[in-house]
Design an enzyme around this catalytic site. Structure first.
Site, PDB file in Angstrom:
ATOM      1  N   ARG A   1     -16.724   5.578   1.393  1.00 51.40           N
ATOM      2  CA  ARG A   1     -17.395   6.983   1.940  1.00 51.40           C
ATOM      3  C   ARG A   1     -17.137   6.973   0.631  1.00 51.40           C
ATOM      4  O   ARG A   1     -17.960   7.934   0.222  1.00 51.40           O
ATOM      5  CB  ARG A   1     -16.010   7.691   2.808  1.00 51.40           C
ATOM      6  CG  ARG A   1     -15.484   7.015   4.160  1.00 51.40           C
ATOM      7  CD  ARG A   1     -14.830   8.497   5.089  1.00 51.40           C
ATOM      8  NE  ARG A   1     -14.031   8.727   3.919  1.00 51.40           N
ATOM      9  CZ  ARG A   1     -12.258   8.242   4.443  1.00 51.40           C
ATOM     10  NH1 ARG A   1     -12.153   6.857   4.589  1.00 51.40           N
ATOM     11  NH2 ARG A   1     -11.765   8.465   3.670  1.00 51.40           N
TER      12      ARG A   1
ATOM     13  N   HIS B   1      -5.849  -1.450   5.952  1.00 48.74           N
ATOM     14  CA  HIS B   1      -6.001  -0.724   7.474  1.00 48.74           C
ATOM     15  C   HIS B   1      -6.673  -1.833   8.852  1.00 48.74           C
ATOM     16  O   HIS B   1      -5.677  -2.388   9.632  1.00 48.74           O
ATOM     17  CB  HIS B   1      -6.644   0.436   8.242  1.00 48.74           C
ATOM     18  CG  HIS B   1      -5.456   1.703   6.594  1.00 48.74           C
ATOM     19  ND1 HIS B   1      -4.361   1.880   7.788  1.00 48.74           N
ATOM     20  CD2 HIS B   1      -6.144   2.376   6.736  1.00 48.74           C
ATOM     21  CE1 HIS B   1      -3.421   2.602   6.749  1.00 48.74           C
ATOM     22  NE2 HIS B   1      -4.502   3.469   5.728  1.00 48.74           N
TER      23      HIS B   1
ATOM     24  N   HIS C   1       0.538  -0.869  -0.169  1.00 49.08           N
ATOM     25  CA  HIS C   1      -0.300   0.010   0.162  1.00 49.08           C
ATOM     26  C   HIS C   1       0.304   1.426   0.144  1.00 49.08           C
ATOM     27  O   HIS C   1       1.670   1.534   0.550  1.00 49.08           O
ATOM     28  CB  HIS C   1      -0.793   0.159   1.226  1.00 49.08           C
ATOM     29  CG  HIS C   1      -1.769   0.864   1.009  1.00 49.08           C
ATOM     30  ND1 HIS C   1      -2.487   0.572  -0.055  1.00 49.08           N
ATOM     31  CD2 HIS C   1      -2.217   2.574   2.158  1.00 49.08           C
ATOM     32  CE1 HIS C   1      -3.940   2.158   0.055  1.00 49.08           C
ATOM     33  NE2 HIS C   1      -3.464   2.634   1.859  1.00 49.08           N
TER      34      HIS C   1
ATOM     35  N   ASP D   1       2.302   2.883   2.861  1.00 50.63           N
ATOM     36  CA  ASP D   1       0.601   4.454   2.552  1.00 50.63           C
ATOM     37  C   ASP D   1       1.485   5.481   2.307  1.00 50.63           C
ATOM     38  O   ASP D   1       1.181   6.119   1.484  1.00 50.63           O
ATOM     39  CB  ASP D   1       0.275   4.260   4.139  1.00 50.63           C
ATOM     40  CG  ASP D   1      -0.772   5.070   4.165  1.00 50.63           C
ATOM     41  OD1 ASP D   1      -1.339   5.232   2.678  1.00 50.63           O
ATOM     42  OD2 ASP D   1      -1.589   4.879   5.024  1.00 50.63           O
TER      43      ASP D   1
ATOM     44  N   HIS E   1       0.999   5.492  -1.731  1.00 45.72           N
ATOM     45  CA  HIS E   1       0.249   7.306  -2.077  1.00 45.72           C
ATOM     46  C   HIS E   1       1.570   7.307  -2.879  1.00 45.72           C
ATOM     47  O   HIS E   1       2.294   8.211  -1.107  1.00 45.72           O
ATOM     48  CB  HIS E   1      -0.773   7.566  -1.581  1.00 45.72           C
ATOM     49  CG  HIS E   1      -1.599   6.735  -1.052  1.00 45.72           C
ATOM     50  ND1 HIS E   1      -2.679   6.108  -1.809  1.00 45.72           N
ATOM     51  CD2 HIS E   1      -1.414   6.650   0.413  1.00 45.72           C
ATOM     52  CE1 HIS E   1      -3.491   5.071  -1.003  1.00 45.72           C
ATOM     53  NE2 HIS E   1      -2.864   5.815   0.345  1.00 45.72           N
TER      54      HIS E   1
HETATM   55 ZN   LIG Z   1      -3.270   4.710   2.058  1.00 55.60          ZN
END
Ligand SMILES: [Zn+2]
Length: 451
Positions: free
Chosen positions: A208, A267, A55, A318, A57
């Site tokens: 979401r 997560h 994971h 992340d 970004h």
């Molecule tokens: Zn993330």
């Protein structure tokens, strides 16, 4: 490459001595143990398989450290961090993305990751309109992976809403937004970007950001690769999900999306005991990001219960606030020690060494989540990581003690060389193009900070 010989190597069946690998077309063609090296062999002391970073970004590497001061209130949290992140990404052009991603990927290779899952959501131009090529930013991610040599599982993100119940996206999210049609077109445009050994999956951003109907459509969308989703990172998210559906996020996913081995829940921090056990039984991977979760104040994943129930884990960097798999695994175990006031919490009967257990589990779970094969076996990618046998933290250590020394006792990285598909990318702990990658990155940071 010439054959690769190591005095000790961690194979799928455990530690072996005097191991000789031959490599053909980037794949391991043979593995022989208790074998002398032949003239011309690459000689190493300690060899591990490369790990997958499930994971990332990548662009957030460029803002690492910019959100570590109080923003005028005393209740800084994940959501105030997200505002800093949104302001940072407003300033990013495609060239910036490529340079920052290359920096992050070079650092990943230097610390022992040989594959990355890029959870890629920065799709649109700064005004919110798609680029002429809708996969422009994805192409920059793929270019950074090619420049550095890291393997890539590209996970284009579907993001359409600002909160549960299909609420309209807000202005700060304009660079992420797609509908199902435009997303499907972008996904098609991503396919030609992949290099040999790369994979394409999808990432519904979170409950979401997608509606139940959109999620169902995404699950059926080709190419049917891995599915990654953020879930239950924050208590507020759990509360909002309960208000929307009467269920907690992971509970909702287990009931409505039937996650299985194709899935990676990123997560999954806030789980009830029932969710923990059901997620473990589902075969899905929990994508843990212990350094980012600590940095953002997310909470502590119930790792001891989840692993005892047979759950599968991978680890990810992340936010890329700090890139190092050894430190991720250390942070994971330390979070459990602090929570349980006990030691060696994540060791198991099969693996009394904590580091060995966590390394083995994240190697297997990471490969599953990336749809690649794990470990140094015949037919698998020749992704070797060698440790520096002269590092003081490894001196006098053998077998699992080497992993415990690397993960718990080394102040600096113990990585010596890294090889991807039989090609050497890191020597003496430095990426072969580290100087150019860093110089380009520094220029981009100067430009962004001046904007
Ligand atoms: Zn993330």
């Amino acid at each position: 490459m010439p054959a690769f010989w190591s005095a000790t190597a961690l194979l799928p069946g455990g530690w072996a001595q005097d191991v000789r690998f031959t490599v053909v077309d980037g794949r391991i063609a043979s593995v022989d143990t208790d074998t002398a090296a032949a003239p011309g062999d690459e000689l190493h002391r300690i060899t591990l398989p490369g790990l997958a970073n499930v994971h990332s970004h990548a662009f957030q590497r460029g803002m690492a450290g910019l959100a570590e001061h109080r923003g005028g209130t005393s209740d800084d949290n994940f959501w105030s961090w997200r505002e800093v992140m949104y302001r940072f990404l407003d300033r990013l052009a495609p060239d910036d993305m490529e340079a920052i991603a290359a920096m992050a990927y070079a650092e990943m290779l230097e610390t022992g990751y040989t594959h990355v899952g890029e959870f890629h959501y920065l799709h649109n131009d700064a005004d919110g309109r798609p680029y002429r090529d809708p996969a422009e930013m994805a192409a920059r991610i793929a270019a950074a992976a090619r420049t550095t040599g890291i393997g890539l599982t590209l996970l284009p993100v579907f993001y359409a809403h600002s909160n549960f119940g299909g609420q309209a996206p807000n202005h700060s999210q304009r660079r992420f937004i797609h509908d199902l049609d435009s997303f499907s077109r972008m996904l098609e445009a991503c396919r030609p970007l992949l290099a040999d050994g790369d994979r394409l999956g999808i990432a519904p951003h979170s409950l979401r950001a997608v509606t139940p109907d959109e999620l169902a459509a995404l699950i059926d969308m080709p190419p049917q690769g891995p599915i990654h989703i953020h879930a239950a990172e924050q208590q507020q998210e759990v509360g909002d999900c309960l208000a929307w559906s009467g269920q907690r996020p992971v509970e909702w996913l287990l009931d409505h999306a039937a996650p299985d081995a194709r899935w990676c829940l990123i997560h999954a921090t806030h789980l009830s005991d029932a969710e923990t056990d059901a997620l473990a039984a589902s075969g899905a991977v929990a994508g843990l990001c212990p350094i980012t979760e600590a940095n953002l104040g997310d909470g502590i994943f119930p790792a001891s219960r989840f692993l005892a129930a047979g759950g599968r884990i991978g680890t990810g960097t992340d936010s890329n606030i700090l890139i190092d798999p050894a430190q991720e695994l250390r942070a994971l175990e330390y979070s459990q020690r602090l929570a349980h006031q006990a030691r060696n919490v994540l060791a198991s009967e099969a693996h009394p060494s904590v580091a060995r257990r966590l390394f083995a589990d994240t190697l297997a779970g990471g490969a599953q989540a990336m749809a690649i094969e794990p470990g140094l076996a015949v037919g698998h990618a020749a992704d070797f990581v060698t440790l520096d046998a002269a590092h003081p933290a490894l001196h006098g250590r053998t077998g699992d003690q080497l992993l415990d020394g690397w993960i718990f006792a080394a102040r600096n990285s113990c990585i010596d060389t890294v090889w991807k598909r039989g090609k050497q990318l890191v020597a003496g702990g430095r990426h072969k193009d580290g100087a150019q990658v860093t110089a380009r990155y520094l220029k981009v940071v100067d430009r962004i900070m001046a904007r």
